[in-house]
Motif scaffolding. Structure first.
Motif, mmCIF file in Angstrom:
data_model
loop_
_atom_site.group_PDB
_atom_site.id
_atom_site.type_symbol
_atom_site.label_atom_id
_atom_site.label_comp_id
_atom_site.label_asym_id
_atom_site.label_seq_id
_atom_site.Cartn_x
_atom_site.Cartn_y
_atom_site.Cartn_z
ATOM 1 N N PHE A 113 125.312 132.972 -10.315
ATOM 2 C CA PHE A 113 124.310 132.969 -11.373
ATOM 3 C C PHE A 113 123.669 131.591 -11.468
ATOM 4 O O PHE A 113 124.306 130.586 -11.183
ATOM 5 C CB PHE A 113 124.959 133.320 -12.717
ATOM 6 C CG PHE A 113 125.572 134.685 -12.732
ATOM 7 C CD1 PHE A 113 124.822 135.791 -13.077
ATOM 8 C CD2 PHE A 113 126.903 134.869 -12.396
ATOM 9 C CE1 PHE A 113 125.378 137.055 -13.090
ATOM 10 C CE2 PHE A 113 127.473 136.126 -12.401
ATOM 11 C CZ PHE A 113 126.710 137.224 -12.746
ATOM 12 N N LYS A 114 122.400 131.574 -11.854
ATOM 13 C CA LYS A 114 121.668 130.330 -12.011
ATOM 14 C C LYS A 114 120.830 130.388 -13.279
ATOM 15 O O LYS A 114 120.378 131.467 -13.677
ATOM 16 C CB LYS A 114 120.708 130.133 -10.831
ATOM 17 C CG LYS A 114 120.977 128.930 -10.002
ATOM 18 C CD LYS A 114 119.919 128.803 -8.930
ATOM 19 C CE LYS A 114 120.309 127.714 -7.981
ATOM 20 N NZ LYS A 114 119.365 127.559 -6.901
ATOM 21 N N PRO B 27 124.183 126.679 -8.857
ATOM 22 C CA PRO B 27 124.759 128.031 -8.934
ATOM 23 C C PRO B 27 126.117 128.006 -9.647
ATOM 24 O O PRO B 27 126.904 127.086 -9.461
ATOM 25 C CB PRO B 27 124.934 128.445 -7.481
ATOM 26 C CG PRO B 27 124.184 127.473 -6.662
ATOM 27 C CD PRO B 27 124.022 126.240 -7.472
ATOM 28 N N ASN C 89 130.724 132.130 -12.437
ATOM 29 C CA ASN C 89 130.899 132.964 -13.630
ATOM 30 C C ASN C 89 129.633 132.976 -14.472
ATOM 31 O O ASN C 89 129.000 131.941 -14.666
ATOM 32 C CB ASN C 89 132.040 132.426 -14.505
ATOM 33 C CG ASN C 89 133.357 132.410 -13.775
ATOM 34 O OD1 ASN C 89 133.588 133.243 -12.911
ATOM 35 N ND2 ASN C 89 134.201 131.467 -14.118
ATOM 36 N N LYS C 90 129.304 134.145 -14.998
ATOM 37 C CA LYS C 90 128.135 134.257 -15.868
ATOM 38 C C LYS C 90 128.356 133.476 -17.162
ATOM 39 O O LYS C 90 127.411 132.934 -17.725
ATOM 40 C CB LYS C 90 127.842 135.726 -16.171
ATOM 41 C CG LYS C 90 126.548 135.917 -16.912
ATOM 42 C CD LYS C 90 126.171 137.360 -17.046
ATOM 43 C CE LYS C 90 124.814 137.467 -17.713
ATOM 44 N NZ LYS C 90 124.377 138.843 -17.841
ATOM 45 N N GLU D 54 120.972 136.529 -11.901
ATOM 46 C CA GLU D 54 121.914 136.642 -10.797
ATOM 47 C C GLU D 54 121.162 136.376 -9.500
ATOM 48 O O GLU D 54 120.058 136.891 -9.289
ATOM 49 C CB GLU D 54 122.530 138.035 -10.784
ATOM 50 C CG GLU D 54 123.642 138.170 -9.795
ATOM 51 C CD GLU D 54 124.397 139.485 -9.949
ATOM 52 O OE1 GLU D 54 125.362 139.662 -9.202
ATOM 53 O OE2 GLU D 54 124.009 140.296 -10.793
ATOM 54 N N GLU D 55 121.758 135.560 -8.633
ATOM 55 C CA GLU D 55 121.128 135.239 -7.354
ATOM 56 C C GLU D 55 121.396 136.350 -6.357
ATOM 57 O O GLU D 55 122.510 136.843 -6.232
ATOM 58 C CB GLU D 55 121.673 133.922 -6.812
ATOM 59 C CG GLU D 55 121.203 132.737 -7.581
ATOM 60 C CD GLU D 55 121.140 131.523 -6.691
ATOM 61 O OE1 GLU D 55 122.062 131.314 -5.878
ATOM 62 O OE2 GLU D 55 120.169 130.783 -6.820
ATOM 63 N N LYS D 56 120.370 136.709 -5.626
ATOM 64 C CA LYS D 56 120.515 137.703 -4.565
ATOM 65 C C LYS D 56 120.899 136.982 -3.287
ATOM 66 O O LYS D 56 120.387 135.928 -2.982
ATOM 67 C CB LYS D 56 119.202 138.461 -4.372
ATOM 68 C CG LYS D 56 118.802 139.220 -5.595
ATOM 69 C CD LYS D 56 117.451 139.837 -5.432
ATOM 70 C CE LYS D 56 117.034 140.492 -6.736
ATOM 71 N NZ LYS D 56 115.666 140.949 -6.695
#
Length: 56
Positions: free
Chosen positions: A2-3, A20, A23-24, A53-55
């Protein structure tokens, strides 16, 4: 991963702001910390932040 991303009313495109996070929850903490600073862009508009969320 997550970023935290940011944007302003002038520049509507979301730009990466943070490193990055795995954990959220950690990304949410970073977002809250960023929002608490109440940083404005050059036109005086508050900068918005959100967690994405990063793909891969």
């Amino acid at each position: 991963m997550f970023k935290v991303y940011c944007r302003s009313k002038t520049h509507r495109q979301w730009k990466p702001y943070s490193q990055p996070f795995i954990n959220k929850e950690n990304a949410e903490k970073c977002k809250v910390k960023c929002e608490s600073r109440r940083i404005c862009d050059v036109h005086g508009n508050l900068i918005e932040y959100k967690v994405m969320e990063e793909k891969q």
